[in-house]
Design a protein around this motif. Structure first.
Motif, PDB file in Angstrom:
ATOM      1  N   GLY A   1       0.803  -1.215   0.000  1.00 60.36           N
ATOM      2  CA  GLY A   1       0.000   0.000   0.000  1.00 60.36           C
ATOM      3  C   GLY A   1       0.835   1.264   0.000  1.00 60.36           C
ATOM      4  N   LEU A   2       1.891   1.284   0.789  1.00 60.77           N
ATOM      5  CA  LEU A   2       2.760   2.463   0.828  1.00 60.77           C
ATOM      6  C   LEU A   2       3.401   2.716  -0.534  1.00 60.77           C
ATOM      7  CD1 LEU A   2       4.518   1.915   4.265  1.00 60.77           C
ATOM      8  CD2 LEU A   2       2.741   3.598   3.742  1.00 60.77           C
ATOM      9  N   LEU A   3       3.822   1.646  -1.184  1.00 62.49           N
ATOM     10  CA  LEU A   3       4.440   1.796  -2.499  1.00 62.49           C
ATOM     11  C   LEU A   3       3.406   2.201  -3.548  1.00 62.49           C
ATOM     12  CD1 LEU A   3       6.837  -1.274  -2.389  1.00 62.49           C
ATOM     13  CD2 LEU A   3       7.501   1.135  -2.299  1.00 62.49           C
ATOM     14  N   LEU A   4       2.210   1.632  -3.470  1.00 63.48           N
ATOM     15  CA  LEU A   4       1.152   1.952  -4.427  1.00 63.48           C
ATOM     16  C   LEU A   4       0.787   3.429  -4.370  1.00 63.48           C
ATOM     17  CD1 LEU A   4      -0.757   0.788  -6.552  1.00 63.48           C
ATOM     18  CD2 LEU A   4      -2.392   0.322  -4.711  1.00 63.48           C
ATOM     19  N   ALA A   5       0.979   4.050  -3.214  1.00 61.56           N
ATOM     20  CA  ALA A   5       0.689   5.476  -3.074  1.00 61.56           C
ATOM     21  C   ALA A   5       1.657   6.331  -3.879  1.00 61.56           C
ATOM     22  CB  ALA A   5       0.749   5.877  -1.600  1.00 61.56           C
ATOM     23  N   LYS A   6       2.820   5.768  -4.253  1.00 64.15           N
ATOM     24  CA  LYS A   6       3.849   6.599  -4.876  1.00 64.15           C
ATOM     25  C   LYS A   6       4.351   6.125  -6.233  1.00 64.15           C
ATOM     26  CE  LYS A   6       5.628   8.452  -0.621  1.00 64.15           C
ATOM     27  NZ  LYS A   6       6.618   9.381  -0.204  1.00 64.15           N
ATOM     28  N   VAL A   7       4.229   4.857  -6.541  1.00 61.82           N
ATOM     29  CA  VAL A   7       4.807   4.353  -7.797  1.00 61.82           C
ATOM     30  C   VAL A   7       3.726   3.678  -8.636  1.00 61.82           C
ATOM     31  CG1 VAL A   7       7.082   4.030  -6.740  1.00 61.82           C
ATOM     32  CG2 VAL A   7       5.502   2.116  -6.847  1.00 61.82           C
ATOM     33  N   PRO A   8       3.973   3.519  -9.938  1.00 60.71           N
ATOM     34  CA  PRO A   8       2.991   2.843 -10.796  1.00 60.71           C
ATOM     35  C   PRO A   8       2.685   1.436 -10.294  1.00 60.71           C
ATOM     36  CG  PRO A   8       4.680   3.904 -12.124  1.00 60.71           C
ATOM     37  CD  PRO A   8       5.135   3.978 -10.697  1.00 60.71           C
ATOM     38  N   ALA A   9       1.417   1.070 -10.326  1.00 60.09           N
ATOM     39  CA  ALA A   9       0.983  -0.223  -9.781  1.00 60.09           C
ATOM     40  C   ALA A   9       1.696  -1.404 -10.422  1.00 60.09           C
ATOM     41  CB  ALA A   9      -0.526  -0.369  -9.923  1.00 60.09           C
ATOM     42  N   GLY A  10       2.042  -1.299 -11.676  1.00 58.42           N
ATOM     43  CA  GLY A  10       2.719  -2.391 -12.365  1.00 58.42           C
ATOM     44  C   GLY A  10       4.111  -2.681 -11.827  1.00 58.42           C
ATOM     45  N   GLU A  11       4.667  -1.760 -11.064  1.00 60.01           N
ATOM     46  CA  GLU A  11       6.016  -1.926 -10.530  1.00 60.01           C
ATOM     47  C   GLU A  11       6.037  -2.212  -9.025  1.00 60.01           C
ATOM     48  OE1 GLU A  11       8.672   1.143 -11.939  1.00 60.01           O
ATOM     49  OE2 GLU A  11       7.330   1.505 -13.639  1.00 60.01           O
ATOM     50  N   VAL A  12       4.871  -2.172  -8.412  1.00 56.06           N
ATOM     51  CA  VAL A  12       4.793  -2.298  -6.958  1.00 56.06           C
ATOM     52  C   VAL A  12       5.259  -3.666  -6.468  1.00 56.06           C
ATOM     53  CG1 VAL A  12       3.199  -2.345  -4.994  1.00 56.06           C
ATOM     54  CG2 VAL A  12       3.041  -0.516  -6.684  1.00 56.06           C
ATOM     55  N   ASP A  13       4.823  -4.747  -7.101  1.00 52.69           N
ATOM     56  CA  ASP A  13       5.172  -6.092  -6.611  1.00 52.69           C
ATOM     57  C   ASP A  13       6.678  -6.308  -6.546  1.00 52.69           C
ATOM     58  OD1 ASP A  13       2.511  -6.736  -6.242  1.00 52.69           O
ATOM     59  OD2 ASP A  13       2.318  -7.773  -8.148  1.00 52.69           O
ATOM     60  N   ASP A  14       7.381  -5.875  -7.584  1.00 54.09           N
ATOM     61  CA  ASP A  14       8.849  -6.021  -7.577  1.00 54.09           C
ATOM     62  C   ASP A  14       9.476  -5.188  -6.458  1.00 54.09           C
ATOM     63  OD1 ASP A  14       8.828  -7.776  -9.693  1.00 54.09           O
ATOM     64  OD2 ASP A  14       9.251  -6.243 -11.202  1.00 54.09           O
ATOM     65  N   LEU A  15       8.946  -3.994  -6.258  1.00 55.34           N
ATOM     66  CA  LEU A  15       9.494  -3.119  -5.221  1.00 55.34           C
ATOM     67  C   LEU A  15       9.196  -3.649  -3.819  1.00 55.34           C
ATOM     68  CD1 LEU A  15       8.828   0.395  -6.782  1.00 55.34           C
ATOM     69  CD2 LEU A  15      11.026  -0.750  -6.502  1.00 55.34           C
ATOM     70  N   VAL A  16       8.063  -4.323  -3.644  1.00 52.14           N
ATOM     71  CA  VAL A  16       7.773  -4.952  -2.346  1.00 52.14           C
ATOM     72  C   VAL A  16       8.876  -5.954  -2.028  1.00 52.14           C
ATOM     73  CG1 VAL A  16       6.228  -6.547  -1.128  1.00 52.14           C
ATOM     74  CG2 VAL A  16       5.263  -4.628  -2.408  1.00 52.14           C
ATOM     75  N   GLN A  17       9.242  -6.763  -3.017  1.00 49.74           N
ATOM     76  CA  GLN A  17      10.320  -7.739  -2.817  1.00 49.74           C
ATOM     77  C   GLN A  17      11.637  -7.031  -2.475  1.00 49.74           C
ATOM     78  OE1 GLN A  17       9.464 -10.940  -2.652  1.00 49.74           O
ATOM     79  NE2 GLN A  17       7.412 -10.223  -3.136  1.00 49.74           N
ATOM     80  N   ASP A  18      11.906  -5.927  -3.169  1.00 50.35           N
ATOM     81  CA  ASP A  18      13.135  -5.168  -2.903  1.00 50.35           C
ATOM     82  C   ASP A  18      13.166  -4.640  -1.470  1.00 50.35           C
ATOM     83  OD1 ASP A  18      13.863  -5.625  -5.516  1.00 50.35           O
ATOM     84  OD2 ASP A  18      13.391  -3.605  -6.228  1.00 50.35           O
ATOM     85  N   VAL A  19      12.010  -4.152  -0.985  1.00 50.02           N
ATOM     86  CA  VAL A  19      11.944  -3.636   0.388  1.00 50.02           C
ATOM     87  C   VAL A  19      12.292  -4.739   1.384  1.00 50.02           C
ATOM     88  CG1 VAL A  19      10.367  -2.798   2.188  1.00 50.02           C
ATOM     89  CG2 VAL A  19      10.311  -1.767  -0.092  1.00 50.02           C
TER      90      VAL A  19
END
Length: 201
Positions: free
Chosen positions: A60-78
């Motif tokens: 949710g925090l990432l979805l607030a700031k980055v395109p939804a298509g990139e959120v899943d990968d960034l969740v893994q990065d976090v």
């Protein structure tokens, strides 16, 4: 924009008013502390439980700031970054707040690396992929609501996305992010007021 969007938001607000925000239990803090300590000692299952507990919040925090298509990968990065830096966490009971900071920093770094034009293109593509089986009206409504939420100040958009998109309750948001229950209530209330106003214009 049609008042129909505002009506949908009003029904969500009505549901929020009826939910009590209770105090976070001490046992949840204790469990987090035990899981963090176990993960520091190499217990992958313990870190997996932390992931299960906090993944929706990070998403949710990432979805607030980055395109939804990139959120899943960034969740893994976090979570990879958190795993690597777990030994630097000073207070094991503040894992959630620490994870919030990592997610926000990663989102800000991502935003700086990709320009606004890239984000608009990615958002349009992501809407086609994620909502492909829905009607055009549903896609347009979902896109408009998400855009309206993303246009709010960070404090409100993060809390609203955690509540409306990720389905977290007020107490869960407080427990996971480290915010006080009062702050969560205020953020949800003011954020919903701003969102309703935006969707009714």
């Amino acid at each position: 924009m049609a008042s129909g969007y505002g009506d949908r938001v009003d029904s969500v607000v009505a549901g929020l008013r009826n939910q009590p925000v209770s105090e976070q239990s001490r046992s949840e803090f204790s469990e987090d502390e035990m899981l963090v300590e176990a993960a520091r000692n190499g217990d992958r299952a313990a870190f997996g439980r932390l992931y299960d507990r906090y993944a929706r919040m990070v998403h949710g925090l990432l979805l607030a700031k980055v395109p939804a298509g990139e959120v899943d990968d960034l969740v893994q990065d976090v979570f990879l970054m958190a795993l690597r830096r777990l030994s630097t966490l000073r207070k094991t009971g503040s894992f959630g707040a620490w994870l919030v900071a990592i997610a926000r920093n990663l989102a800000n770094d991502h935003y700086r690396r990709s320009g606004p034009e890239d984000q608009l293109t990615n958002d349009a593509t992501e809407m086609e992929i994620d909502y492909g089986t829905n009607s055009r009206n549903d896609k347009a409504a979902a896109s408009a609501i998400l855009d309206a939420i993303r246009s709010l100040p960070d404090t409100y958009k993060e809390t609203l996305i955690l509540r409306l998109v990720e389905g977290m309750t007020g107490p869960e948001i407080a427990a996971r992010t480290g915010l006080t229950h009062g702050s969560v209530r205020v953020n949800l209330h003011r954020g919903m007021q701003l969102l309703r106003a935006k969707l009714r214009t």
